[in-house]
Design a protein around this motif. Structure first.
Motif, PDB file in Angstrom:
ATOM      1  N   TRP A 147      83.806  90.140  27.225  1.00 10.82           N
ATOM      2  CA  TRP A 147      85.253  89.898  27.201  1.00 10.82           C
ATOM      3  C   TRP A 147      85.992  90.863  28.129  1.00 10.82           C
ATOM      4  N   ASN A 148      85.564  92.101  28.189  1.00 12.49           N
ATOM      5  CA  ASN A 148      86.304  93.129  28.924  1.00 12.49           C
ATOM      6  C   ASN A 148      85.783  93.373  30.330  1.00 12.49           C
ATOM      7  N   TYR A 149      84.607  92.860  30.657  1.00 13.86           N
ATOM      8  CA  TYR A 149      84.040  93.107  31.985  1.00 13.86           C
ATOM      9  C   TYR A 149      83.575  91.791  32.614  1.00 13.86           C
ATOM     10  N   PRO A 150      84.511  90.885  32.912  1.00 10.80           N
ATOM     11  CA  PRO A 150      84.101  89.597  33.515  1.00 10.80           C
ATOM     12  C   PRO A 150      83.485  89.763  34.893  1.00 10.80           C
ATOM     13  N   GLU A 151      83.817  90.859  35.598  1.00  7.98           N
ATOM     14  CA  GLU A 151      83.255  91.049  36.942  1.00  7.98           C
ATOM     15  C   GLU A 151      81.767  91.378  36.901  1.00  7.98           C
ATOM     16  N   HIS A 152      81.236  91.729  35.727  1.00 12.73           N
ATOM     17  CA  HIS A 152      79.816  92.064  35.613  1.00 12.73           C
ATOM     18  C   HIS A 152      78.940  90.829  35.431  1.00 12.73           C
ATOM     19  N   ARG A 153      79.525  89.633  35.455  1.00 12.16           N
ATOM     20  CA  ARG A 153      78.696  88.437  35.264  1.00 12.16           C
ATOM     21  C   ARG A 153      77.797  88.166  36.459  1.00 12.16           C
ATOM     22  N   GLN A 154      78.015  88.879  37.576  1.00  2.00           N
ATOM     23  CA  GLN A 154      77.142  88.781  38.738  1.00  2.00           C
ATOM     24  C   GLN A 154      76.340  90.057  38.942  1.00  2.00           C
ATOM     25  N   LYS A 155      76.271  90.916  37.908  1.00  3.48           N
ATOM     26  CA  LYS A 155      75.596  92.192  38.043  1.00  3.48           C
ATOM     27  C   LYS A 155      74.533  92.351  36.964  1.00  3.48           C
ATOM     28  N   ARG A 158      73.720  88.845  34.750  1.00  2.00           N
ATOM     29  CA  ARG A 158      74.668  87.747  34.987  1.00  2.00           C
ATOM     30  C   ARG A 158      75.380  87.310  33.708  1.00  2.00           C
ATOM     31  N   GLY A 159      75.797  88.292  32.932  1.00  2.00           N
ATOM     32  CA  GLY A 159      76.570  88.002  31.725  1.00  2.00           C
ATOM     33  C   GLY A 159      75.763  87.451  30.578  1.00  2.00           C
ATOM     34  N   ARG A 160      74.426  87.555  30.614  1.00  2.00           N
ATOM     35  CA  ARG A 160      73.577  87.093  29.525  1.00  2.00           C
ATOM     36  C   ARG A 160      72.656  88.236  29.079  1.00  2.00           C
ATOM     37  N   ILE A 161      72.322  88.260  27.788  1.00  2.00           N
ATOM     38  CA  ILE A 161      71.420  89.294  27.280  1.00  2.00           C
ATOM     39  C   ILE A 161      69.995  88.946  27.695  1.00  2.00           C
ATOM     40  N   ILE A 172      65.546  96.991  36.936  1.00  2.00           N
ATOM     41  CA  ILE A 172      66.625  97.974  37.058  1.00  2.00           C
ATOM     42  C   ILE A 172      66.749  98.365  38.522  1.00  2.00           C
ATOM     43  N   ALA A 173      67.856  97.983  39.151  1.00  2.06           N
ATOM     44  CA  ALA A 173      68.076  98.260  40.564  1.00  2.06           C
ATOM     45  C   ALA A 173      68.963  99.491  40.722  1.00  2.06           C
ATOM     46  N   ASP A 174      69.147  99.891  42.004  1.00  2.00           N
ATOM     47  CA  ASP A 174      69.971 101.073  42.280  1.00  2.00           C
ATOM     48  C   ASP A 174      71.424 100.859  41.881  1.00  2.00           C
ATOM     49  N   ASP A 175      71.897  99.597  41.951  1.00  2.00           N
ATOM     50  CA  ASP A 175      73.300  99.335  41.626  1.00  2.00           C
ATOM     51  C   ASP A 175      73.506  98.958  40.160  1.00  2.00           C
ATOM     52  N   THR A 176      72.466  99.059  39.348  1.00  2.00           N
ATOM     53  CA  THR A 176      72.620  98.790  37.914  1.00  2.00           C
ATOM     54  C   THR A 176      73.522  99.856  37.294  1.00  2.00           C
ATOM     55  N   GLU A 177      74.490  99.422  36.506  1.00  2.00           N
ATOM     56  CA  GLU A 177      75.413 100.340  35.854  1.00  2.00           C
ATOM     57  C   GLU A 177      75.077 100.458  34.363  1.00  2.00           C
TER      58      GLU A 177
END
Length: 695
Positions: free
Chosen positions: A311-319, A338-341, A421-426
């Motif tokens: 709900w709070n991080y829609p931009e993370h659906r591609q991360k 991509r927004g899925r567990i 787990i990539a380098d850009d994983t947050e």
């Protein structure tokens, strides 16, 4: 696709990591103040084993030669009980008060808000039926009870009030301490209601729902409810219930025959499955039902965390994102793609471990919830390239955080085969992580991945008095699971005992009965319309009687006069009605500006007028004559003149937020900025403005 990097390549890189861990041990031993109290160090063999199987060495991000971030320690703010009561207007359980989060906990990178807070993200479908618009989310984690009241109006979710309550018993268990559990829940709700009582007249439906506890979304962080991912092959979709039931009953902490579950589709062929201990859930629900709670949703903790995230991080659906939820005794790791567990793991670590360490050293745990002095030991941050102040309990906490690091590393290395787990994983930290200073730096230095605190109010509109985004009384991430449950997003697993499911079915049956009653009402009006048609038919048969009417023509004249008088009266009533409506609109605008004008904005002039006056100069001969021209004379307009006074860097932000509030109020057809300037003589912290608001 598994991203392991190769065993040989991993062995070559492990030596750097081992060296960093040995450097950490040296830094601990070199601290003269800690020489006498330093706990026994982890052996080299343990350190070597700890790093085997990693996909990527963490030495490089730890020993990078960039300038370290320096955070100067500040004295924690201390508040008396009276101050807390004045701030929240709440009562506490046996005189125990929740310690407000200090300014040091606020991560400025996470203190953000979406452009339209409260609006549904693109990937989440809005509610189709506008029912149950006020939800009370309650999260229980040992002795910590977090609650949040959320209202949805026209597709916008607003946080009305929230609270974090601590019981006297820090390891509260509804099965072992049912009486204390009920008392703590009752006190938590009383405290929440008292904090909302001053706004009860404004939000009457929400206040009624809160007092009645008629829409409660609950989650309890313990081993009696969990969430799993189960893969069901496409060719076996018809037998998915049997496959899911067989899969989830393995490795449970309670008898498999007592398990109840609920599932929803996940990504690809996976299903999200919530599993609960029926006996424990029935016992807990009976206590809460006696308190008047109507539990409509019962989520696993990981489901609530995931709801707050998407709900709070829609931009993370591609991360790719890792969420580390720190609980009081049990923590969880969620891997999201991509927004899925994609992965769920539990960790046997929690903030109560720090309290246990203090207890073992002879410290009192009576005020266990006061965590102003909880921080990652300075030696860990120093070894990771940072510089922070030394904590009061560094010597006591050091072995606890060392065990945390090993447990987290072991879990992360274990999931690398299934989760890339990539380098850009947050990494996002949630839950009781907000009580521990520098925990984000510790996790970031340990795993070499960018780490922030999860902000559960990032995409929520806030009502006045709910929580202050700029200076909250406690870290917002403590509300993650309470808000996650209160969102009641579609496709969430809902593990309800049979009795609560039956109550839910009966509730929908009653609603269906109401719909049926409405249908009967419509049919009644349809019958009335048919009767009217028949009446018109009868009137057509009475035309012969029209001749008799003509004989009474003098009556027609009198009737015409009366009809004209009637029309005049109706016209006057229409004018009065318009004026009344306009007056009500003025009253509503005044009330709205009184309640929602922030303190940084001062309104100097508020005029309600017809049309807009434009001043200009007209040349007559050699003279310039000031003239006033009117436009939009058919419109009702509100002229708002005032100024914004705040930090120069925040002037535009406050002004734009005020404009957004006016535009979103629904009171104006259009809001136009006629002038916006900063007068030099008034200072750079002042912004003067003039607004044209069309009613």
């Amino acid at each position: 696709k598994v991203d392991t990097g190769g065993l040989l390549q991993q062995k070559k890189k492990n030596y750097n990591q081992i060296a960093v861990n040995k450097l950490l041990d040296v830094l601990r031993k070199d601290d003269p103040e800690d020489a006498s109290t330093e706990p026994e160090q982890v052996t080299n063999d343990e350190l070597d084993d700890d790093w085997i199987g990693g996909n990527k060495p963490q030495a490089e991000p730890i020993i990078k030669k960039e300038e370290p971030f320096v955070e100067h320690p500040s004295e924690p703010e201390k508040k008396t009980a009276a101050a807390v009561m004045q701030e929240g207007d709440v009562i506490a359980d046996s005189a125990s008060f929740e310690t407000p989060a200090q300014e040091k906990f606020i991560d400025k990178d996470d203190d953000d808000v979406l452009p339209q807070p409260g609006k549904y993200p693109p990937q989440i479908p809005p509610k189709k039926i506008p029912l149950d618009n006020v939800i009370l989310g309650v999260s229980v984690d040992s002795g910590r009870i977090a609650s949040a009241l959320i209202e949805e109006v026209k597709g916008i979710k607003t946080l009305l009030t929230c609270d974090v309550f601590s019981a006297n018993i820090r390891n509260l268990d509804p099965a072992k301490d049912p009486s204390d559990f009920s008392t703590a829940c009752q006190n938590a709700m009383t405290r929440l209601e008292d904090g909302f009582s001053d706004r009860a007249d404004i939000y009457k439906p929400a206040s009624k729902s809160l007092n009645g506890k008629d829409t409660v979304a609950l989650n309890i962080n313990n081993d009696r409810m969990t969430m799993k991912l189960v893969e069901v092959p496409k060719e076996n979709k018809k037998d998915k219930d049997q496959i899911i039931e067989w899969a989830v009953k393995k490795g449970l902490s309670f008898p498999a025959e007592d398990a109840i579950f609920d599932h929803t589709p996940g990504y690809n062929n996976y299903y999200y499955v919530g599993v609960g201990d029926n006996n424990a859930l029935v016992g807990t629900s009976s206590f809460l039902t006696e308190l008047g709670w109507e539990i409509r949703w019962w989520h696993p903790t990981t489901q609530a965390v995931f709801n707050a995230f998407i709900w709070n991080y829609p931009e993370h659906r591609q991360k790719t994102t890792l969420i580390l939820h720190i609980g009081e005794n049990t923590s969880h790791i969620l891997g999201c793609v991509r927004g899925r567990i994609a992965i769920i793991e539990s960790l046997r670590i929690g903030v109560q471990g720090l309290t246990d360490a203090l207890r073992d050293q002879g410290h009192s745990t009576e005020n266990w919830h006061e965590r102003n002095e909880f921080q990652v030991p300075e030696s860990f941050i120093r070894a990771m390239g940072g510089k922070v102040g030394r904590g009061k309990h560094d010597d006591i906490f050091r072995p606890v955080f060392d065990s945390w690091r090993q447990e987290i590393d072991r879990t992360i290395n274990g999931i690398r085969k299934e989760f890339t787990i990539a380098d850009d994983t947050e990494i996002l930290l949630s839950g009781s992580a907000g009580d521990i200073l520098h925990l984000d730096k510790f996790i970031e230095g340990t795993l070499g991945l960018t780490t922030h605190f999860l902000n559960p109010i990032r995409n929520l509109a806030l009502s006045a008095g709910s929580i202050n985004r700029e200076s909250p009384s406690f870290h917002p991430t403590l509300l993650t699971t309470a808000i996650g449950s209160a969102l009641t997003l579609p496709s969430s697993v809902n593990v309800l005992p049979a009795s609560l499911k039956q109550n839910e079915i009966l509730r929908w049956v009653n609603r269906a009965a109401l719909v049926a009653s409405a249908a009967v009402f419509i049919i009644f009006f349809g019958t009335t319309g048919t009767t009217k048609i028949n009446l018109n038919s009868l009137n057509s048969e009475i035309r012969p009687m029209q001749e008799e009417k003509d004989q009474l023509s003098y009556v027609q004249g009198d009737h015409t006069i009366l009809n004209e008088n009637k029309n005049n009266v109706e016209q006057q009533l229409d004018n009065l009605s318009y004026d009344t409506e306009y007056f009500n609109r003025i009253l509503a605008i005044n009330r709205f500006l009184s309640y929602y004008t922030p303190k940084e904005i001062r309104i100097d002039q508020l005029n309600f007028q017809e049309g807009w006056e434009i001043q200009a100069y007209k040349k007559i001969g050699r003279d310039l004559v000031k003239v006033v021209r009117k436009e939009d004379e058919h419109l009702r307009i509100v002229r708002i003149e005032g100024k914004v006074k705040s930090n120069p860097a925040l002037l535009d932000r406050h002004f734009n937020n005020f404009l957004t509030t006016l535009e979103g109020s629904g009171l104006f057809q259009d809001v136009e900025v006629m002038s916006e300037a900063s007068q030099v003589y008034m200072g750079s912290d002042n912004l003067q403005f003039q607004l044209k608001c069309i009613i």
